[in-house]
Motif scaffolding. Sequence first.
Motif, PDB file in Angstrom:
ATOM      1  N   GLU A   1       0.863  -1.189   0.000  1.00 29.81           N
ATOM      2  CA  GLU A   1       0.000   0.000   0.000  1.00 29.81           C
ATOM      3  C   GLU A   1       0.893   1.232   0.000  1.00 29.81           C
ATOM      4  OE1 GLU A   1      -2.564  -0.065   3.411  1.00 29.81           O
ATOM      5  OE2 GLU A   1      -3.179  -2.140   3.052  1.00 29.81           O
TER       6      GLU A   1
ATOM      7  N   ASN B   1       2.993   2.829   2.617  1.00 26.11           N
ATOM      8  CA  ASN B   1       2.234   2.864   3.873  1.00 26.11           C
ATOM      9  C   ASN B   1       2.481   1.568   4.631  1.00 26.11           C
ATOM     10  OD1 ASN B   1       0.391   3.171   5.977  1.00 26.11           O
ATOM     11  ND2 ASN B   1      -1.288   2.381   4.742  1.00 26.11           N
ATOM     12  N   GLU B   2       2.127   0.444   4.022  1.00 28.89           N
ATOM     13  CA  GLU B   2       2.423  -0.834   4.670  1.00 28.89           C
ATOM     14  C   GLU B   2       2.497  -1.940   3.630  1.00 28.89           C
ATOM     15  OE1 GLU B   2      -0.437  -2.491   7.329  1.00 28.89           O
ATOM     16  OE2 GLU B   2      -2.139  -1.965   6.075  1.00 28.89           O
TER      17      GLU B   2
HETATM   18 MG    MG Z   1      -3.564  -0.781   5.211  1.00 22.72          MG
END
Ligand code: MG
Length: 363
Positions: A240, A255-256
Amino acid sequence: MKVLILGNGQLGQMLGKAAIQQGHECILYSDRDHQVKALGSQQALNLSLEEAKEWADVVTWEHEHLADDLIDATADKWLLKASLFRQLTDRRTQKALCDTLEIPTSDWQPFNDAAELEAILSDCDRAVVIKSAKGGYDGKGQWRWKPGQAKDDIIAEAGQRPGIVEDMIDFSDEVSVVAARDHHGEQRGYPLTLNVHRKGILAYSIAGAQGFSEALERQAQAYHQKLTDELDYIGVLAIEFFVVGEGDDQQLLVNEIAPRVHNSGHWTMSGSNCDQFNLHMRAITGLPTPDLLVAPTLMLNAIGIDGFPEVLWEAGAADCHWYGKDARPGRKVGHVNLMVDSAERAHKLAEQWCDELQVLKDA
Ligand code: MG
Ligand code: ATP
Ligand code: MG
């Protein structure tokens, strides 16, 4: 081949269907009630976890929150080193890995307890997101804070477990790349998917219609390849990203990372010749993976509702997936895919239907 899937939620079920479709055998281990089950059944099979693992040629998983003893009991049939899985599924070591590989992510700091969190926030001059190191999903285990705001309650709650403090990012879009790496190190990826969240939970995704720049698409695939090469990862992995900057200066910040199939890849069940579940199964069982063809698709999550609203069926949204879960506000219970002819139309449909499809928890 014989495949054991760890986790028996909707992702496990969809992975299992793909396995069967490809002629494999498959059983699932439910880490909720610690029972081995056949695909599509809630009945326990007369099989211990140890026996299920011995039976399997390969073990895979549907989520990253696997208990330590489950990892230890099955890891000899994994395609990924357990130590690397642990590294990926703790936000502290996941972010550190991004930094090491020079894959851009927001500035962050780790903390072990309330005292360390307090020290970080006392020194902090900007808005941040505090995230538990492990166990969070759908925005759970997160706190937002900015200077001037009271912090004692947040420190008391968030400081109970280790975590990270990261900068709040002012992004224009959230996107993800879902791609597989196979046994030969070849990568097969879908184009960037645009993800719209409501109250921390994925509301809808649009793919194949958004028209992100070639540069962003290349950047996403390159980060994915770099990461999965480093880990010698086999199967589907999702990253992400936040899109930041303008025009030619647009870039991606991680993000992750989710080392598994991903909700933002559900559109592929209607919008591609090979969906993410099939792609993962092909990659981990050594079957060839095809060139991925993509049609513009909108995926809407059904959240907290009891049945699909009739309006969707009337509108010709035939591709509805229902997970058979009890409805609770904020709980994903299904999703629906719709073919679209433009991003504009996709956004319009999404905004039109979100309220009917989604009952979210109050913040
Ligand atoms: Mg997430
Ligand atoms: P998932 O269900 O995708 O696993 P999660 O609970 O693990 O989600 P994140 O993906 O880290 O959590 O965060 C959830 C959402 O919160 C993000 O998609 C984004 O909308 C918002 N968010 C998270 N971190 C930040 C940040 N640093 N800056 C701005 N928004 C953020
Ligand atoms: Mg997550």
